[in-house]
Design an enzyme around this catalytic site. Structure first.
Site, PDB file in Angstrom:
ATOM      1  N   LYS A 136       0.863  -1.189   0.000  1.00 53.96           N
ATOM      2  CA  LYS A 136       0.000   0.000   0.000  1.00 53.96           C
ATOM      3  C   LYS A 136       0.890   1.225   0.000  1.00 53.96           C
ATOM      4  O   LYS A 136       2.018   1.181   0.502  1.00 53.96           O
ATOM      5  CB  LYS A 136      -0.883   0.015   1.252  1.00 53.96           C
ATOM      6  CG  LYS A 136      -2.158   0.795   1.074  1.00 53.96           C
ATOM      7  CD  LYS A 136      -3.191  -0.023   0.329  1.00 53.96           C
ATOM      8  CE  LYS A 136      -4.442   0.770   0.064  1.00 53.96           C
ATOM      9  NZ  LYS A 136      -5.522  -0.089  -0.465  1.00 53.96           N
ATOM     10  N   GLY A 156     -24.929   3.367   1.257  1.00 46.19           N
ATOM     11  CA  GLY A 156     -24.121   3.958   0.175  1.00 46.19           C
ATOM     12  C   GLY A 156     -24.844   3.812  -1.152  1.00 46.19           C
ATOM     13  O   GLY A 156     -25.776   3.001  -1.306  1.00 46.19           O
ATOM     14  N   GLY A 202     -22.620   4.460  -4.154  1.00 47.22           N
ATOM     15  CA  GLY A 202     -21.472   4.775  -5.004  1.00 47.22           C
ATOM     16  C   GLY A 202     -21.153   3.611  -5.918  1.00 47.22           C
ATOM     17  O   GLY A 202     -22.034   2.821  -6.286  1.00 47.22           O
ATOM     18  N   ASN A 203     -19.885   3.497  -6.281  1.00 51.94           N
ATOM     19  CA  ASN A 203     -19.471   2.473  -7.239  1.00 51.94           C
ATOM     20  C   ASN A 203     -19.847   1.063  -6.772  1.00 51.94           C
ATOM     21  O   ASN A 203     -20.487   0.312  -7.513  1.00 51.94           O
ATOM     22  CB  ASN A 203     -17.953   2.584  -7.455  1.00 51.94           C
ATOM     23  CG  ASN A 203     -17.412   1.435  -8.271  1.00 51.94           C
ATOM     24  OD1 ASN A 203     -16.872   0.484  -7.720  1.00 51.94           O
ATOM     25  ND2 ASN A 203     -17.583   1.474  -9.579  1.00 51.94           N
TER      26      ASN A 203
END
Ligand code: NAD
Length: 429
Positions: free
Chosen positions: A108, A220, A222-223
């Protein structure tokens, strides 16, 4: 990177690991090795700003483990980024790639910055500076970055371009999340949401439930949420609620339509950040309820797909007795306290690093396609994704049943065992 300054994600990641290491009776050497990232890069990125001054940004890349293959993981741009967040996320990436059994490790990265306050030219300079610091330490066979919070396909292209300029060649397998047509994969946009529903479909089979007779409530829009709703509705399921963040009022709302949400119409009143327009949703016939109302609906499936820390000791008591499955689209939506309650109640858990692994699996497909410079059609991407997610789900569910483990623990056992075995077989520990 958490609003709660007392919360240390790396300590949490380590304590989750310790619990499973005990369960697996892992040798001391392997424990020590896996509790700590293999390599960390801390560096500064000086940028000549548009106003003529210079600002110095702090960057990090942490490579937790690469025993099973090159590291994989996103790069975040965030003003509250911390090294311990990056460490935790790199460790979680190791378990995520292992549980879906793709030949990659966990990494990361992050830069402490807020892209809202930076011009495109300044952002480009950060991307190129990030790669210049890591030019010998990332690569298609070493460590493969991707977009994450507040980074996108444009940032990935700038990073790729800098790497290719430094190395003198074309290396599209360096990075994923590229635009389709410039090395990106079809299906990446759909992959995480669809992947969640492949695992829900299999969980319903295990529980003997017909998807057409089930309902869900989603946090949510979103995507992840939108594509999960799309596929779940294709299976015949009914989505009763979604919720979203209202930027102007700085609060969230739940939008309920008991007959089932109309995905296309609702998309039509939603901005590109997944924020639903309250007034226009009302006009479409939705009840507008308080933000956490999505949790207390009488549905079979809860699908948190927004934020971490949503099912917690304060909210878990509100969950309806009808709920049989919690499918974690978001990362870390359930706290350990709430998890214990849900476990006790016999709710079937599909843990985040399994449920939402469709995204990294498709990123792996992007890297494979980039490396061979040959790109698959959408159907091929999605059918390969289904095979991977379904296989991973059943590995976990079978172990959970056989050893009478909670699904989250079974997923960790499989992932940690795979990584520890790879380290052992290589002769490292
Ligand atoms: P997104 O930004 O596209 O959508 C987030 C949605 O959550 C928006 O609809 C927003 O309005 C809503 N939201 C934000 N705060 C809220 C709140 N307090 N209450 C209710 N709704 C709220 O994000 P996404 O890509 O869909 O990601 C959602 C989650 O899934 C995150 O936890 C992310 O880390 C995780 N995830 C995403 C991917 C991916 O490929 N996109 C992969 C793995 C995990």
């Amino acid at each position: 990177m958490s609003a709660d300054q007392s919360f240390n994600p790396f300590e949490m990641a380590r304590s989750q690991f310790d619990k499973i290491a005990d369960l697996l009776d892992l040798e001391e050497g392997a424990r020590q090795f896996l509790r700590t990232p293999r390599r960390e890069y801390h560096f500064t990125i000086p940028v000549k700003m548009d106003d003529g001054g210079v600002r110095v940004f702090q960057g990090y890349r942490v490579q937790h483990n690469d025993a099973r293959g090159p590291g994989k993981g996103g790069i975040r741009f965030h003003p509250q980024e911390t090294i311990d967040t990056v460490r935790a996320l790199s460790m979680w990436m190791t378990w995520k790639t292992a549980v879906v059994n793709i030949p990659l490790g966990g990494s990361k990265g992050g830069v402490i910055c807020d892209p809202h306050d930076l011009s495109p030219r300044e952002q480009e300079a950060i991307c190129r500076g990030f790669v210049r610091q890591l030019a010998r330490d990332i690569g298609p066979l070493i460590d493969v970055p991707a977009p994450d919070v507040m980074t996108n396909s444009q940032h990935m292209l700038w990073m790729l371009d800098e790497f290719e300029a430094l190395h003198g060649g074309r290396y599209p397998g360096l990075i994923t999340g590229k635009p389709v047509g410039l090395g990106g994969s079809l299906g990446r946009t759909e992959a995480t949401g669809y992947g969640v529903v492949y695992t829900i479909r299999e969980a319903l089979k295990v529980l003997g439930l017909d998807p057409k007779k089930t309902s869900a409530s989603v946090q949510g829009f979103g995507n992840v949420a939108q594509f999960a709703i799309d596929l779940y509705q294709q299976l015949g399921g009914r989505v009763v609620c979604v919720s979203s963040w209202d930027q102007s009022e700085q609060t969230s709302y739940t939008f309920r339509r008991v007959d089932g949400v109309d995905l296309e119409a609702l998309r039509g009143v939603t901005d590109r950040f997944g924020g639903i327009d309250k007034k226009r949703a009302k006009d479409l016939g939705y009840d507008v309820l308080p933000g956490d109302a999505w949790i207390e609906q009488d549905v079979d499936i809860l699908l948190p797909a927004a934020l971490e820390n949503q099912l917690n000791s304060k909210t878990v008591g509100k969950i309806s007795k009808q709920v049989k499955i919690v499918a974690e689209g978001a990362n870390g939506p359930t706290t350990p306290e709430a998890d214990a309650v849900l476990h006790e109640r016999g709710v079937f858990n599909i843990p985040d690093f399994l449920a939402n692994a469709g995204g990294v699996t498709c990123s792996y497909f992007e890297q494979v396609q980039s490396n061979m410079n040959y790109f698959w059609e959408m159907d091929e991407v999605l059918s390969k994704l289904d095979v991977k997610m379904t296989g991973a789900f059943h590995d976990v569910a079978t172990l959970a049943q056989r050893k009478k483990l909670y699904m989250r623990d079974a997923a960790y056992v499989i992932a940690i065992d795979r990584v520890a075995s790879a380290c052992h077989d290589r002769g490292w520990v």
